[in-house]
Design a protein around this motif. Structure first.
Motif, PDB file in Angstrom:
ATOM      1  N   ARG A  30       0.842  -1.201   0.000  1.00  0.00           N
ATOM      2  CA  ARG A  30       0.000   0.000   0.000  1.00  0.00           C
ATOM      3  C   ARG A  30       0.883   1.261   0.000  1.00  0.00           C
ATOM      4  O   ARG A  30       0.663   2.202  -0.769  1.00  0.00           O
ATOM      5  CB  ARG A  30      -0.907  -0.024   1.240  1.00  0.00           C
ATOM      6  CG  ARG A  30      -2.011   1.044   1.254  1.00  0.00           C
ATOM      7  CD  ARG A  30      -2.840   0.984   2.542  1.00  0.00           C
ATOM      8  NE  ARG A  30      -2.089   1.427   3.708  1.00  0.00           N
ATOM      9  CZ  ARG A  30      -1.914   2.709   4.048  1.00  0.00           C
ATOM     10  NH1 ARG A  30      -2.435   3.665   3.314  1.00  0.00           N
ATOM     11  NH2 ARG A  30      -1.206   3.024   5.132  1.00  0.00           N
ATOM     12  N   GLN A  71       1.609   4.204  -2.933  1.00  0.00           N
ATOM     13  CA  GLN A  71       1.484   5.647  -2.699  1.00  0.00           C
ATOM     14  C   GLN A  71       2.747   6.399  -3.100  1.00  0.00           C
ATOM     15  O   GLN A  71       2.847   7.603  -2.906  1.00  0.00           O
ATOM     16  CB  GLN A  71       1.225   5.908  -1.215  1.00  0.00           C
ATOM     17  CG  GLN A  71      -0.156   5.539  -0.755  1.00  0.00           C
ATOM     18  CD  GLN A  71      -0.287   5.713   0.748  1.00  0.00           C
ATOM     19  OE1 GLN A  71       0.656   6.120   1.421  1.00  0.00           O
ATOM     20  NE2 GLN A  71      -1.444   5.411   1.266  1.00  0.00           N
ATOM     21  N   GLU A 128       1.497  11.572   3.847  1.00  0.00           N
ATOM     22  CA  GLU A 128       1.367  10.173   3.409  1.00  0.00           C
ATOM     23  C   GLU A 128       1.897   9.936   2.004  1.00  0.00           C
ATOM     24  O   GLU A 128       2.634   9.002   1.768  1.00  0.00           O
ATOM     25  CB  GLU A 128      -0.102   9.739   3.488  1.00  0.00           C
ATOM     26  CG  GLU A 128      -0.485   9.193   4.856  1.00  0.00           C
ATOM     27  CD  GLU A 128      -0.222   7.698   4.988  1.00  0.00           C
ATOM     28  OE1 GLU A 128      -0.900   6.932   4.295  1.00  0.00           O
ATOM     29  OE2 GLU A 128       0.654   7.299   5.770  1.00  0.00           O
ATOM     30  N   ALA A 129       1.532  10.816   1.076  1.00  0.00           N
ATOM     31  CA  ALA A 129       1.943  10.578  -0.306  1.00  0.00           C
ATOM     32  C   ALA A 129       3.004  11.591  -0.741  1.00  0.00           C
ATOM     33  O   ALA A 129       2.758  12.493  -1.521  1.00  0.00           O
ATOM     34  CB  ALA A 129       0.742  10.646  -1.230  1.00  0.00           C
TER      35      ALA A 129
END
Ligand SMILES: [Fe+2]
Length: 582
Positions: free
Chosen positions: A399, A403, A575-576
């Motif tokens: 995951r 990303q 997060e990204a």
């Protein structure tokens, strides 16, 4: 029947062979944290014994490199400048040298003298081993036989031609063996005066790269045109078709160093690299081709530092005389410990043919694994990070990769040899070509070759042109392939300027957890391919323990570290973040 193999030259190490199969193997550098650690590998001897449950050892086998015989038990150090001096000295003296190291007689003399020096060391080795509870008799195996045995007895083939080539070892720089069943017979040898390996190292040095950085030339070669400077190199090294041997035409490589340097002045370094690489490919093709035709063998097993050259391996695989190529994945001297033990085992044991054929290298994950407690201890002191325990770390890692984050992974037993195959790896998506700049910068590396990929075996033919399911060597990043047009379009980061890539083809049975990670990544992105580079900083050995991993993670400012089922992320990171920046 357990045999303990030990190598103590550059990149020393130890391996245990149980009934003809390598069951544990480690190199000292991973435990001492000093790249190419040499000397008697006391730490790894203890470690390989521990990993196998301390079985009684029947015999200890040294992978001989007589020139390193004066090694000290307590002086565990390896000095590149010092080694460089030695190689240059050997390569450098004309006349005397051709006599001493260019003929069978000279090589025999050299081996006798240095063999006696090795012999003199044995009592000290014996005492050290006894302190670890190993009382077995000690014997030694010739350097090139250890290389050859490593390739032959991990190939899984009943019959094969085995070619070894390196800088030098026990007076030789190359040899040819025929493997038939358990038998391994030498059919040719090349005295080290004629060493292609030393020549390549010499040119590497001449171009301003350090010793041990020959891969830079291989990478750089793709940027140049070999035609211009090749005639210069052909004046120095050639293949003698009549005698079936490689010949150094110079008075001594070192003696003609100044001339060679002057001859090469008109050419740019890309063209020089391309030319020396072409010389390498041509000479080794001629050498191997000669003995393939002579013996009628169609399968080729390779070992020795020269076969770290992934382009040479591709050229050999594509020879019309060759049906299949196997490259022993720890091809350099670091892999000698397993080779020596395999050689000794098969010298004494004839296995039934049905058994023999299944003796392909079962796994390369032959080193230590670590416990949850080790992981907990390692992350304890970390500041500015979040640590969370997850139920399915492979799915979570996939995951994060989807990303666009850089994920370092330390899980399961460590790989044996120079390549990380997922358990001590840094992973990233393969769509962004610029990664070869910024990630190398963070890892403090300079490379001319792009990162290598891991691809799902189920998808291998989508990415690699000419790949076949029986291409076993492709599972270990030892051979290059031409990229398919799809690969060039969707995974440009792993394709070199000459359109090749150096894959790890991943099968579920070889590493189920890592395979699951890549499968999950494909489910999310449609692409069963990722960059897979070894988890280490420049000039440092690949990480071994969670503590090593945490240190490297911190220094390289990586995004995500997966330690078994713990995920470590830098706090406050978006997060990204797409992995960019410094
Ligand atoms: Fe070697």
């Amino acid at each position: 029947v357990t045999l303990l193999g030990i190598s103590f030259a550059i990149d020393s190490g130890a391996a245990l062979v149980d009934r003809g199969t390598v069951v544990s193997a480690v190199n000292e550098e991973r435990l001492s944290r000093k790249k190419f650690q040499s000397g008697f590998p006391l730490r790894t001897v203890a470690e390989v014994l521990r990993l196998a449950g301390n079985p009684p050892v029947e015999r200890v086998v040294l992978a001989s490199t007589t020139w390193s015989a004066p090694v000290d038990l307590d002086a565990q150090s390896f000095d590149f400048p010092d080694f460089q001096q030695r190689v240059l000295a050997i390569a450098g003296r004309a006349g005397v040298q051709r006599l001493a190291l260019g003929s069978a007689f000279g090589v025999g003399l050299f081996r006798t003298v240095f063999g006696a020096m090795l012999e003199a060391r044995l009592p000290a080795f014996r005492r050290a081993l006894r302190e670890m509870g190993v009382y077995a008799p000690i014997t030694a195996v010739d350097h090139h036989r250890a290389h050859a045995a490593a390739a032959a007895y991990t190939s899984g083939w009943d019959d094969a031609l085995v070619v070894t080539a390196d800088g030098l070892g026990d007076g030789l720089c190359a040899s040819v063996y025929v493997k038939r069943g358990s038998r391994l017979d030498r059919v040719a040898e090349v005295p080290c005066f004629h060493s292609l390996g030393v020549f390549y190292t010499y040119v590497t040095h001449m171009m301003g790269f350090k010793f041990g950085r020959e891969g830079k030339i291989t990478g750089l070669a793709a940027h140049g045109d070999p035609r211009a400077a090749l005639p210069v190199f052909q004046r120095y090294v050639t293949f003698d078709a009549e005698k079936g041997t490689i010949r150094n035409l110079a008075r001594g490589i070192g003696a003609d160093y100044a001339t060679l340097k002057r001859d090469l002045e008109p050419f740019c370094r890309e063209d020089v690299a391309a030319a020396v690489q072409a010389l390498f490919e041509d000479s080794l093709s001629a050498f191997a081709g000669h003995y393939l035709r002579k013996t009628g063998m169609r399968r080729l097993a390779l070992a020795g530092g020269v076969f770290a050259n992934v382009r040479v391996n591709q050229v050999l695989r594509e020879l019309p005389e060759v049906d299949a190529v196997w490259v022993y994945p720890h091809m350099g001297d670091g892999g000698g410990a397993a080779g020596a033990a395999l050689s000794a085992f098969y010298a004494d044991h004839r296995l039934p043919a049905t058994d023999r054929a299944t003796r392909r290298l079962p796994t390369l994950y032959l080193g230590p694994a670590f416990s949850d407690a080790d992981v907990d201890r390692a992350v304890q002191g970390l500041r500015g990070v979040d640590v969370k325990e997850v139920a399915d770390p492979e799915v979570e890692a996939a995951r994060l990769l989807a990303q666009g984050r850089v994920v370092a992974r330390v899980s399961g037993p460590m790989e044996y040899g120079p390549r990380a195959l997922g358990n001590r790896s840094i992973l990233f998506h393969a769509s962004d070509k610029t990664v070869n700049d910024w990630l190398n910068k963070r890892l403090r590396r300079t490379e001319f070759m792009p990162f290598a990929p891991v691809v799902l075996e189920e998808e291998a033919s989508l990415w690699l042109s000419g790949w076949e399911p029986d291409h076993v060597a492709a599972r270990y990043m030892t051979v290059t392939y031409r990229a398919t047009p799809r690969c060039v379009k969707l995974a440009p980061a792993v394709v070199h300027v000459d359109g090749t890539l150096r894959p790890q083809v991943l099968r579920a049975e070889d590493n189920p957890a890592f395979h699951r990670l890549l499968e999950e990544y494909r489910r999310l992105t449609g692409l069963g391919i990722l960059i897979n580079t070894s988890f280490n900083l420049h000039e440092e050995p690949i990480v071994c323990s969670p503590a090593d991993a945490v240190r490297a993670f911190d220094q390289a400012l990586l995004d995500v570290l997966v330690l078994r089922d713990r995920i470590v992320t830098r706090s406050g990171e978006p997060e990204a973040r797409a992995g960019r920046g410094t």
